[in-house]
Design a protein around this motif. Structure first.
Motif, PDB file in Angstrom:
ATOM      1  N   THR A 197       1.519 -14.278 -12.013  1.00 17.72           N
ATOM      2  CA  THR A 197       1.338 -13.494 -13.447  1.00 17.72           C
ATOM      3  C   THR A 197       0.034 -13.310 -13.930  1.00 17.72           C
ATOM      4  O   THR A 197      -0.233 -12.276 -14.519  1.00 17.72           O
ATOM      5  N   LEU A 198      -1.075 -14.040 -13.264  1.00 15.28           N
ATOM      6  CA  LEU A 198      -2.358 -13.775 -13.731  1.00 15.28           C
ATOM      7  C   LEU A 198      -2.653 -12.532 -12.982  1.00 15.28           C
ATOM      8  O   LEU A 198      -3.702 -11.635 -13.554  1.00 15.28           O
ATOM      9  N   MET A 199      -2.071 -12.247 -11.752  1.00 14.27           N
ATOM     10  CA  MET A 199      -2.587 -10.746 -11.195  1.00 14.27           C
ATOM     11  C   MET A 199      -2.029  -9.656 -12.003  1.00 14.27           C
ATOM     12  O   MET A 199      -2.641  -8.878 -12.249  1.00 14.27           O
ATOM     13  N   LEU A 200      -0.751  -9.959 -12.558  1.00 13.42           N
ATOM     14  CA  LEU A 200      -0.351  -8.804 -13.463  1.00 13.42           C
ATOM     15  C   LEU A 200      -1.176  -8.792 -14.571  1.00 13.42           C
ATOM     16  O   LEU A 200      -1.367  -7.625 -15.255  1.00 13.42           O
TER      17      LEU A 200
ATOM     18  N   LEU B  96      -8.477  -8.236  -7.568  1.00 11.54           N
ATOM     19  CA  LEU B  96      -7.226  -7.781  -7.049  1.00 11.54           C
ATOM     20  C   LEU B  96      -6.976  -7.148  -5.660  1.00 11.54           C
ATOM     21  O   LEU B  96      -5.905  -7.079  -5.057  1.00 11.54           O
ATOM     22  N   TRP B  97      -8.199  -6.524  -5.221  1.00 10.35           N
ATOM     23  CA  TRP B  97      -8.298  -5.851  -3.869  1.00 10.35           C
ATOM     24  C   TRP B  97      -9.310  -6.383  -2.837  1.00 10.35           C
ATOM     25  O   TRP B  97     -10.360  -7.068  -3.559  1.00 10.35           O
ATOM     26  N   LYS B  98      -9.055  -6.510  -1.841  1.00  9.40           N
ATOM     27  CA  LYS B  98     -10.069  -6.868  -0.926  1.00  9.40           C
ATOM     28  C   LYS B  98     -11.256  -6.011  -0.744  1.00  9.40           C
ATOM     29  O   LYS B  98     -11.049  -4.834  -0.975  1.00  9.40           O
ATOM     30  N   THR B  99     -12.452  -6.453  -0.397  1.00  6.84           N
ATOM     31  CA  THR B  99     -13.569  -5.505  -0.351  1.00  6.84           C
ATOM     32  C   THR B  99     -14.018  -5.554   1.091  1.00  6.84           C
ATOM     33  O   THR B  99     -13.814  -6.294   2.088  1.00  6.84           O
ATOM     34  N   ASP B 100     -14.796  -4.527   1.150  1.00  7.70           N
ATOM     35  CA  ASP B 100     -15.505  -3.811   2.565  1.00  7.70           C
ATOM     36  C   ASP B 100     -16.726  -4.840   2.807  1.00  7.70           C
ATOM     37  O   ASP B 100     -17.134  -5.551   1.777  1.00  7.70           O
TER      38      ASP B 100
ATOM     39  N   ASP C  19       8.839  -5.723  -3.867  1.00  9.49           N
ATOM     40  CA  ASP C  19       8.050  -4.486  -3.797  1.00  9.49           C
ATOM     41  C   ASP C  19       7.515  -4.002  -4.964  1.00  9.49           C
ATOM     42  O   ASP C  19       6.460  -3.155  -4.998  1.00  9.49           O
ATOM     43  N   GLU C  20       8.271  -4.201  -6.245  1.00 10.10           N
ATOM     44  CA  GLU C  20       8.051  -3.766  -7.292  1.00 10.10           C
ATOM     45  C   GLU C  20       6.687  -4.444  -7.719  1.00 10.10           C
ATOM     46  O   GLU C  20       5.776  -3.745  -8.532  1.00 10.10           O
ATOM     47  N   PHE C  21       6.486  -5.631  -7.627  1.00  6.01           N
ATOM     48  CA  PHE C  21       5.209  -6.267  -7.825  1.00  6.01           C
ATOM     49  C   PHE C  21       4.051  -5.702  -7.100  1.00  6.01           C
ATOM     50  O   PHE C  21       3.069  -5.531  -7.668  1.00  6.01           O
ATOM     51  N   LEU C  22       4.200  -5.392  -6.056  1.00  5.66           N
ATOM     52  CA  LEU C  22       2.977  -5.200  -5.198  1.00  5.66           C
ATOM     53  C   LEU C  22       2.730  -3.477  -5.528  1.00  5.66           C
ATOM     54  O   LEU C  22       1.542  -2.977  -5.525  1.00  5.66           O
ATOM     55  N   ASP C  23       3.746  -2.712  -5.828  1.00  4.85           N
ATOM     56  CA  ASP C  23       3.737  -1.461  -6.412  1.00  4.85           C
ATOM     57  C   ASP C  23       2.807  -1.383  -7.826  1.00  4.85           C
ATOM     58  O   ASP C  23       2.057  -0.625  -8.033  1.00  4.85           O
ATOM     59  N   ILE C  24       3.230  -2.511  -8.734  1.00  5.38           N
ATOM     60  CA  ILE C  24       2.409  -2.388  -9.920  1.00  5.38           C
ATOM     61  C   ILE C  24       1.049  -2.553  -9.750  1.00  5.38           C
ATOM     62  O   ILE C  24       0.177  -2.068 -10.409  1.00  5.38           O
ATOM     63  N   LEU C  25       0.760  -3.572  -8.739  1.00  5.75           N
ATOM     64  CA  LEU C  25      -0.594  -3.999  -8.662  1.00  5.75           C
ATOM     65  C   LEU C  25      -1.298  -2.723  -8.082  1.00  5.75           C
ATOM     66  O   LEU C  25      -2.521  -2.362  -8.359  1.00  5.75           O
ATOM     67  N   ARG C  26      -0.933  -2.166  -7.160  1.00  8.37           N
ATOM     68  CA  ARG C  26      -1.538  -0.870  -6.576  1.00  8.37           C
ATOM     69  C   ARG C  26      -1.714   0.228  -7.704  1.00  8.37           C
ATOM     70  O   ARG C  26      -2.978   0.780  -7.712  1.00  8.37           O
ATOM     71  N   ASN C  27      -0.635   0.675  -8.231  1.00  9.36           N
ATOM     72  CA  ASN C  27      -0.618   1.744  -9.257  1.00  9.36           C
ATOM     73  C   ASN C  27      -0.977   1.617 -10.523  1.00  9.36           C
ATOM     74  O   ASN C  27      -1.127   2.593 -11.411  1.00  9.36           O
ATOM     75  N   GLY C  28      -0.673   0.186 -10.974  1.00 14.30           N
ATOM     76  CA  GLY C  28      -0.749  -0.040 -12.453  1.00 14.30           C
ATOM     77  C   GLY C  28       0.178   0.578 -13.559  1.00 14.30           C
ATOM     78  O   GLY C  28       0.078   0.652 -14.694  1.00 14.30           O
TER      79      GLY C  28
ATOM     80  N   GLU D  32       8.933  -6.338 -16.475  1.00 12.28           N
ATOM     81  CA  GLU D  32       9.018  -6.579 -17.630  1.00 12.28           C
ATOM     82  C   GLU D  32       7.738  -7.406 -18.283  1.00 12.28           C
ATOM     83  O   GLU D  32       7.275  -7.230 -19.431  1.00 12.28           O
ATOM     84  N   ASN D  33       7.325  -8.454 -17.509  1.00  6.73           N
ATOM     85  CA  ASN D  33       5.929  -9.041 -17.769  1.00  6.73           C
ATOM     86  C   ASN D  33       4.651  -8.305 -18.001  1.00  6.73           C
ATOM     87  O   ASN D  33       3.869  -8.475 -18.757  1.00  6.73           O
ATOM     88  N   TYR D  34       4.854  -7.139 -16.974  1.00  5.36           N
ATOM     89  CA  TYR D  34       3.675  -6.373 -17.143  1.00  5.36           C
ATOM     90  C   TYR D  34       3.608  -5.651 -18.303  1.00  5.36           C
ATOM     91  O   TYR D  34       2.529  -5.412 -18.991  1.00  5.36           O
ATOM     92  N   ARG D  35       4.809  -5.069 -18.699  1.00  6.50           N
ATOM     93  CA  ARG D  35       4.845  -4.370 -20.082  1.00  6.50           C
ATOM     94  C   ARG D  35       4.477  -5.029 -21.156  1.00  6.50           C
ATOM     95  O   ARG D  35       3.803  -4.811 -22.300  1.00  6.50           O
ATOM     96  N   PHE D  36       4.902  -6.714 -21.183  1.00  5.86           N
ATOM     97  CA  PHE D  36       4.641  -7.431 -21.994  1.00  5.86           C
ATOM     98  C   PHE D  36       3.107  -7.464 -22.228  1.00  5.86           C
ATOM     99  O   PHE D  36       2.350  -7.357 -23.440  1.00  5.86           O
ATOM    100  N   PHE D  37       2.587  -7.615 -21.309  1.00  2.24           N
ATOM    101  CA  PHE D  37       0.999  -7.925 -21.396  1.00  2.24           C
ATOM    102  C   PHE D  37       0.296  -6.665 -21.666  1.00  2.24           C
ATOM    103  O   PHE D  37      -0.603  -6.664 -22.510  1.00  2.24           O
ATOM    104  N   GLN D  38       0.962  -5.422 -21.222  1.00  3.94           N
ATOM    105  CA  GLN D  38       0.327  -4.257 -21.798  1.00  3.94           C
ATOM    106  C   GLN D  38       0.295  -4.004 -23.503  1.00  3.94           C
ATOM    107  O   GLN D  38      -0.561  -3.624 -23.974  1.00  3.94           O
ATOM    108  N   LYS D  39       1.597  -4.461 -23.807  1.00  2.69           N
ATOM    109  CA  LYS D  39       1.785  -4.585 -25.546  1.00  2.69           C
ATOM    110  C   LYS D  39       0.673  -5.591 -26.026  1.00  2.69           C
ATOM    111  O   LYS D  39       0.094  -5.171 -27.122  1.00  2.69           O
TER     112      LYS D  39
END
Length: 578
Positions: A90-93, A121-125, A148-157, A168-175
């Motif tokens: 949830t913190l990641m979302l 969110l992302w690894k660094t070089d 896979d939806e979780f990972l796709d949301i993190l990648r693409n926002g 649903e939770n990601y949209r909730f946080f967006q609101k």
């Protein structure tokens, strides 16, 4: 002694650390947080980070504790999450929703905050630049079709039209973020910064999975803890992975989990916990345990380093047992004869759940190579336990009292001995007296139990669906007594002679009518709007409606006598009286 690394860290310090490469393993359960949990998290964090809606100055040294994260480093160097999956995900979302909102904001605070979120969110070089193709978290949860939806949301926002809990939770946080930005634009960069810098997690890194599981079992997790079955799944997973059967196990576990969710509806614990509980009684009996003190489910299975879960036969036994109860639930006519199905229907209204454990033990011990039971002996067994459990509910109320005689008989079952309850025979005159003086209020489970038993003493009673909701009908209604006051003994209102099973859809309409009016509801009728109202399927009430003009106190007493005589004969027939 097992080594632990325990070091309180901010969200930023934990997430941005080079070694932070979180894995939600395949034996974990699916993500389960919903809007309620997300709302609580948002409200708590907001109140902490923006005190009194910004009217009170924030103390940069203050901290808000979010809870523990229990992990161990697996063979691939990933931090395998045993506890804290829900809050971590949830913190990641939440951070990803903030990151998407910053967009092209170019003020110094926004740029700095955005860069910090990137490194969470992302690894660094090696130059500290984020690699947008490599997330700091991965999910392999075998039973989570939406990971896979979780990972796709993190990648693409973007959550788009996705319907998973993650989306649903990601949209909730967006609101929430949109509302916050509209109300407190000057504080926008402060909230995520304070989440990262001042919200605290307690990462507990164990040296092995076993140690991590033991730590987890002692924690009082604020979130949604793993169930007992989840812990057992981890043990099975290790066992079958070592045997080279990991994929086969994952597939079968998912199927078993889905099956249990359909057939078990426990008041506490998960459906899978219920399956393990029913199997536990078989295992206890095989061990010769007669003690009326029952260990907690996890305590029982974890004995001797989970030895029972490291047997090839155990998982297959659980699958077989689940399919047996599936057929009970579906009233399967290929597995069970009509008379067995009638007995099982009555047992479904038992005054407690002990019968399910007893039947599980009987099935596991007596099944043949086709996983079937002998009809004659199973029918005899069901009759015997029905009579005993029903009588004990009146003479020795409480499931705890039932444990002593039933546990002993469970051991007899696995030893190939017949169930006799030899040391607990009933005195017919005492039983009759106790039943006569017992108030069969509707709230008492035994009232529905006896009503179900009596309904099926009628040979003309058809098998009823387990999905139909039945309530207890006062044939002589309370409202009639309130108006007419014709009962000479008010206790007869709650007599067993005045109680019957009735479909809830009918009972709601018929409960306050005189008997002459109730007859139409029992039989069914067509109303003034030409709507057909279906009658009851309880054969006794149908016959009563066809033959009786009234139902009086004398009828209550006479019906009680018939029920009592039949029940005493039932106990005698099943050799339960001394």
């Amino acid at each position: 002694m097992s080594k632990l690394n325990v070091d309180q860290k901010t969200v930023k310090d934990l997430f941005q650390a080079k070694q932070s490469d979180f894995l939600i393993p395949d034996y974990q359960r699916p993500y389960a947080w919903g809007e309620a949990e997300c709302q609580t998290l948002w409200d708590d964090i907001f109140s902490f980070a923006i005190p009194d809606d910004g009217r009170v100055e924030f103390d940069s040294n203050s901290e808000y504790f979010l809870g523990p994260i229990v992990t161990f480093k697996n063979g691939e160097g990933k931090m395998e999450v045993i506890d804290g999956q829900q809050r971590l995900t949830t913190l990641m979302l939440l951070l990803r929703a903030f990151y998407a909102k910053f967009g092209h904001m170019q003020d110094k605070a926004s740029i700095s905050t955005k860069q910090n979120i990137e490194k969470c969110l992302w690894k660094t070089d090696e130059f500290g630049e984020p690699d947008m193709q490599q997330l700091k978290i991965d999910s392999e949860v075998a039973t989570d079709k939406d990971k896979d939806e979780f990972l796709d949301i993190l990648r693409n926002g973007e959550a788009g039209i996705k319907k998973s809990r993650y989306a649903e939770n990601y949209r909730f946080f967006q609101k929430c973020i949109d509302t916050f930005l509209g109300s407190f634009p000057t504080y926008f960069a402060y909230l995520p910064t304070r989440i990262m810098n001042n919200c605290i997690l307690l990462p507990i890194e164990a040296e092995s999975q076993d140690t991590a599981l033991r730590i987890f079992s002692t924690l009082n997790d604020r979130g949604k803890p793993l169930s007992d079955a989840d812990i057992f799944k981890a043990q099975f997973y290790k066992f079958y992975s070592a045997a080279g059967k990991k994929d086969e196990f994952i597939k079968k576990w998912k199927e078993l989990e889905e099956l249990c969710e359909k057939i078990f509806h426990p008041t506490s614990g998960t459906p899978m916990d219920e399956l393990f509980t029913r199997y536990m009684y078989f295992a206890r009996a095989k061990m010769g345990i007669k003690s009326s003190t029952t260990e907690a489910l996890r305590k029982f299975y974890e004995k001797d380093d989970y030895t029972l879960l490291k047997k090839d036969s155990t998982f297959q036994d659980l699958i077989v047992l689940a399919h047996f109860w599936e057929d009970v639930s579906n009233q399967d006519k290929d597995r069970f004869s009509p008379r067995i199905l009638r007995r099982l229907f009555v047992l479904n209204y038992a005054p407690n759940g002990m019968w399910t454990y007893f039947v599980s033990v009987y099935f596991m011990q007596n099944r043949d190579t086709d996983e079937m039971l002998d009809d004659e002996t199973f029918f005899s067994f069901l009759n015997k336990i029905t009579g005993f459990i029903w009588t004990y509910a009146v003479t020795n109320p409480g499931v705890n009292a039932l444990r002593t005689p039933v546990y002993a008989e469970m051991v007899n079952v696995v030893n190939g001995q017949p169930v006799t309850f030899a040391d607990y025979k009933f005195d017919p005159s005492k039983v009759e007296s106790m039943f006569f003086n017992f108030s069969f209020h509707n709230a008492r489970p035994i009232t529905k139990s006896m009503s179900a038993w009596w309904a099926f003493q009628d040979d003309g009673q058809e098998l009823l669906s387990l999905e139909t909701v039945f309530e207890i009908e006062h044939i002589y209604s309370r409202s009639r007594q309130d108006k007419e006051k014709k009962l000479t003994d008010i206790r007869n209102l709650e007599s067993l002679g005045n109680k019957a099973l009735l479909e809830k859809r009918i009972n709601i309409r018929a409960s306050d009518y005189r008997f002459v009016d109730k007859k139409d509801y029992y039989l069914g009728f067509t109303n003034n709007r030409n709507q057909k109202k279906e009658g009851t399927k309880i054969a006794e009430l149908i016959a009563l409606a066809h033959t009786a003009t009234d139902f009086t106190e004398d009828d209550i007493l006479a019906r009680f006598r018939r029920i009592m005589d039949a029940f005493l004969a039932f106990l005698k027939e099943n050799e339960l009286v001394g």
